[in-house]
Design a protein around this motif. Structure first.
Motif, mmCIF file in Angstrom:
data_model
loop_
_atom_site.group_PDB
_atom_site.id
_atom_site.type_symbol
_atom_site.label_atom_id
_atom_site.label_comp_id
_atom_site.label_asym_id
_atom_site.label_seq_id
_atom_site.Cartn_x
_atom_site.Cartn_y
_atom_site.Cartn_z
ATOM 1 N N GLN A 15 37.484 48.389 72.936
ATOM 2 C CA GLN A 15 37.048 47.024 72.486
ATOM 3 C C GLN A 15 36.103 46.242 73.565
ATOM 4 O OE1 GLN A 15 40.343 44.734 70.746
ATOM 5 N NE2 GLN A 15 40.058 42.799 72.094
ATOM 6 N N HIS A 37 38.225 38.129 70.057
ATOM 7 C CA HIS A 37 39.340 38.953 70.222
ATOM 8 C C HIS A 37 40.760 37.915 70.024
ATOM 9 C CE1 HIS A 37 42.629 41.373 71.541
ATOM 10 N NE2 HIS A 37 42.997 40.749 72.491
ATOM 11 N N ASP A 63 43.131 42.604 65.767
ATOM 12 C CA ASP A 63 42.357 42.291 66.916
ATOM 13 C C ASP A 63 41.342 41.473 67.110
ATOM 14 O OD1 ASP A 63 44.278 44.294 68.244
ATOM 15 O OD2 ASP A 63 43.125 45.830 67.170
ATOM 16 N N ILE A 64 40.493 41.719 65.990
ATOM 17 C CA ILE A 64 39.152 40.847 66.295
ATOM 18 C C ILE A 64 38.811 40.106 64.942
ATOM 19 C CG2 ILE A 64 36.493 41.324 66.468
ATOM 20 C CD1 ILE A 64 37.344 44.063 67.920
#
Length: 129
Positions: A15, A37, A63-64
């Protein structure tokens, strides 16, 4: 791990690499400044975990997020995984399916390179689905 194999980067390292890549590419793709994020994971003490749940943190959220409409989608969500190893949970699969049903492009990517390619495709620089 075999003798000559490099260790597999953690999801955190993947990430970090993705967001470094995005910062570099912002000159060409200013929309990447909106990518962020969603900090739902990680180890927390029980008090913090309970407070965050009351504040709206939900298990399985990708997550994103890239809140940029393209190609008939409202935005892009990525569940980022390390290149080898863990897969998605049932909660993550449910979130991805539900987000896709709501008009978002929600996907799983293994590694930052795959995620960066998907982002470029989403933004119109490659082959979209």
């Amino acid at each position: 791990m075999r003798k000559n194999e490099l260790p597999v980067a953690s999801e955190s390292v993947e990430q970090i690499c993705l967001f470094r890549w995005a910062a570099y590419e912002e000159g060409k793709y200013p929309e990447l400044a909106l990518m962020h994020h969603i900090p739902n994971g990680g180890k927390r003490n029980i008090t913090t975990a309970k407070r965050l749940k009351l504040e709206g943190v939900k298990s399985g959220v990708p997550d994103i997020s890239l809140p940029v409409a393209r190609n008939g989608f409202h935005g892009l969500y990525i569940e980022l995984k390390k290149k080898k190893g863990n897969g998605t949970t049932k909660n993550q699969d449910c979130w991805l399916k539900s987000l896709n049903a709501q008009g978002y492009y929600a996907i799983v990517c293994k590694g930052w390179e795959e995620a960066s390619k998907e982002i470029l495709d989403y933004l119109g620089e490659g082959e979209m689905i």
